[in-house]
Design an enzyme around this catalytic site. Sequence first.
Site, PDB file in Angstrom:
ATOM      1  CE  LYS A 197      -2.302   0.533   3.742  1.00  0.00           C
ATOM      2  NZ  LYS A 197      -1.367   1.493   4.398  1.00  0.00           N
ATOM      3  CB  THR A 199       5.110   0.258  -2.796  1.00  0.00           C
ATOM      4  OG1 THR A 199       5.838  -0.319  -1.717  1.00  0.00           O
ATOM      5  CG2 THR A 199       6.012   0.353  -4.008  1.00  0.00           C
ATOM      6  NE  ARG A 221      -0.730   4.271   9.015  1.00  0.00           N
ATOM      7  CZ  ARG A 221      -1.090   2.997   9.166  1.00  0.00           C
ATOM      8  NH1 ARG A 221      -1.535   2.570  10.332  1.00  0.00           N
ATOM      9  NH2 ARG A 221      -0.996   2.148   8.161  1.00  0.00           N
ATOM     10  CE  LYS A 232       2.977  -4.660   7.029  1.00  0.00           C
ATOM     11  NZ  LYS A 232       1.883  -3.680   7.185  1.00  0.00           N
ATOM     12  CB  ALA A 451      -5.385   0.188  10.767  1.00  0.00           C
ATOM     13  CG  PHE A 482      -4.171  -3.391   8.584  1.00  0.00           C
ATOM     14  CD1 PHE A 482      -3.088  -4.065   8.045  1.00  0.00           C
ATOM     15  CD2 PHE A 482      -4.089  -2.981   9.900  1.00  0.00           C
ATOM     16  CE1 PHE A 482      -1.959  -4.339   8.809  1.00  0.00           C
ATOM     17  CE2 PHE A 482      -2.967  -3.251  10.679  1.00  0.00           C
ATOM     18  CZ  PHE A 482      -1.908  -3.935  10.122  1.00  0.00           C
ATOM     19  CG  PHE A 570       4.086  -8.993  -6.549  1.00  0.00           C
ATOM     20  CD1 PHE A 570       5.048  -9.154  -5.567  1.00  0.00           C
ATOM     21  CD2 PHE A 570       2.973  -8.225  -6.247  1.00  0.00           C
ATOM     22  CE1 PHE A 570       4.901  -8.569  -4.309  1.00  0.00           C
ATOM     23  CE2 PHE A 570       2.817  -7.631  -5.004  1.00  0.00           C
ATOM     24  CZ  PHE A 570       3.780  -7.806  -4.033  1.00  0.00           C
ATOM     25  CD1 TRP A 599       8.780  -2.322  -5.182  1.00  0.00           C
ATOM     26  CD2 TRP A 599      10.020  -3.173  -6.832  1.00  0.00           C
ATOM     27  NE1 TRP A 599       9.909  -2.865  -4.615  1.00  0.00           N
ATOM     28  CE2 TRP A 599      10.690  -3.397  -5.597  1.00  0.00           C
ATOM     29  CE3 TRP A 599      10.616  -3.628  -8.003  1.00  0.00           C
ATOM     30  CZ2 TRP A 599      11.915  -4.066  -5.525  1.00  0.00           C
ATOM     31  CZ3 TRP A 599      11.837  -4.278  -7.925  1.00  0.00           C
ATOM     32  CH2 TRP A 599      12.475  -4.496  -6.700  1.00  0.00           C
TER      33      TRP A 599
END
Length: 746
Positions: A197, A199, A221, A232, A451, A482, A570, A599
């Site tokens: 998210k 990215t 954030r 993560k 969240a 999230f 991806f 990306w």
Amino acid sequence: MLKGTTENLSKSKQANLSKSKQIVGEILRLNEDPTVHGVALHLSENAYSNKILNAVKPEKDVDGVSDVNLGRLVRGDTYNCSISPTASAVMELLEKLGKTILHGKKVLLVGTCGPLEASLQCLLQRKGAMTMSCQWKTQQLQSKVNIFLCQIIRSHSATLQCILSKLMKLSPTPTCTAFLNSAIWIWITPTPLGEGKSTVTIGLVQALTAHLNVNSFACLRQPSQGPTFGVKGGAAGGGYAQVIPMEEFNLHLTGDIHAITAANNLLAAAVDARILHESTQSDKALYNRLVPVVNGVREFSSIQLARLKRLGINKTDPGTLTADEISKFVRLDIDPSTITWQRVLDTNDRFLRKITIGQANTEKGFFRQAQFDIAVASEIMAILALTTSLADMKERLGKMVVANDKNGQPVTAEDLGVTGALAVLMKDAIKPTLMQTLEGTPVFVHAGPFANIAHGNSSVLADKIALKLVGEGGFVVTEAGFGADIGMEKFFNIKCRTSGLVPSVVVLVATVRALKMHGGGPNVTAGAPLKKEYTEENLQLVADGCCNLQKQIQIAQLFGVPVVVALNVFKTDSHAEVDLVCEIAKQSGAFDAVPCNHWSAGGRGAVELAQAVRKAASQENSFKYLYNLELPIIEKIRIIAQKVYGAEDIELSPVAQSQISRYSKQGFGNLPICMAKTHLSLSHQPERKGVPTGFILPISDVRASIGAGFIYPLVGTMSTMPGLPTRPCFYDIDLDPDTEQVKGLF
């Protein structure tokens, strides 16, 4: 014709000579002026000449442009020469990436000339780099370039984008080293790995600003060190879509979370200390210590006067209080069994979920069970994210309820006299941190509530400042953590109510990987290789998993705001899988669904998404809240459970029922709801993927964040202190002691 041209050139040359003489004359005057200690030249590019450059005294040559200073630099006599501050700053920035980063690398200098180019070439070559130069009109870059340095002026911005595009093709993808027009970012129910998210957020603002020439700002954030060293990792994005400098972003940054930790724990210490002192001292002894005689004078502090007023005691002279008034003033009579204020730490530590405090002899037998929460779950973090000014923040800090007294009345930070101290600790944290993306798009980093165990949004202040900066027609992209069931629901029902702002479009981030998981794919575990179902084409798994995407779209539509689905692509995703997701998303009511390749391609890979967001934002929306604040607390919880999560009903534990009754009696029943629930499922059970139905949502406890302004139910066994996995991220994080380069942070 030739004669006329010669005459014109001659006149031009004479004018330039005259101008040059004026400049040299002014330099010579400054050379002899004892009050002037340095001379810096700021002339048009065609005004520089050897005569002008060498007119500056070497000892006053701030930019190191004279032959004397350049000669000393070439010979390596850096202690006796002036070096261009620009060149020195470039070298310092490069060395922050690692002292060996330049050795053996090809460095391209674009648009530099004269002394600056000579200085940079000399300094770079001393570090073992090979340098090349080109001007802005260069059409082709034939060689692979490792490092790209350019001198930018306004007229060259379009050329810069062209050169960057060429470089991106030549170089490998780098590793992770009201809304006027706005978008809120969420994703579908994610895997434990996250779906990119942040990215996608960065890719979108880069596309808007650098490729569509639309003013934009991202509001993110600040990452907690819990996930950074846990599962993560960081939250700076990745590839060609990341916030820089990444290490500072993911670690301490400006220390906001440390300030929150200090303020939170100061209040926790004040609670226990007050109980201890009240239990061991008389009213008179307490009064003498709380209002001491200093230099022969006894007076109340400002916060003590405010407490007297709340108690209905309209006196300002400490010597005039009656014994009954003194007792009321000094006794908070906190009931230890009702304390809800916990200590916090910004580290995942499961062994702090339940502890005993006060076991030392000095605490005189006063001990109790307590716990630690992770720092970003602190109510002070929520206040930071929702406040609108210093005055508002101070007022909210004072309203925080820490416990009840023995008569069942709330005890606040203001009652403890600590509000001013908390505000002092938070005075700098209230300021958003300005950063940038790899393509130069501005980013505000501010606040970081989770969240799942908090309201999960970046700050109201960052959003409002960004909106002023982008101006009419600009975009602010702000994130909600999230899925739509958690971060977005809280964004609308809590943050929008506080800020008065309404987004123009919801952008829902999805991945083929996550959809396959919801379609019945094997478990996804952080640190373990993905199973072949996730790396090979499987259209059936994707189709089956799109039920979760459809549900998330439906949740967003409950609020009347258009939805654009951003499919984060991806390299293992097939074209057929990508097309299938986009088709199903549009059939399910999304305004548009767009594959994104930010990306690997930066903003260029999110241009189609940016165009879709602009179109969606131009549509009229019929925004509405999910529930009316005047409804009873239980009904508001039930509405969220049934309409958002898909539950059949809710079930309250005796503790939760008691807390709801208490908060309603205390006048807190009209606050919005902030559910603490797992982010790994629409239900309370993380293992239930897809779209669970027919379940009863258990509410184990209910807390009140009165300063932040919401009621805080805990769903099931939800913990407010995460734990470390078997193999945390910290195994891969290291520091090179010679270069001070951080390794393994992502």
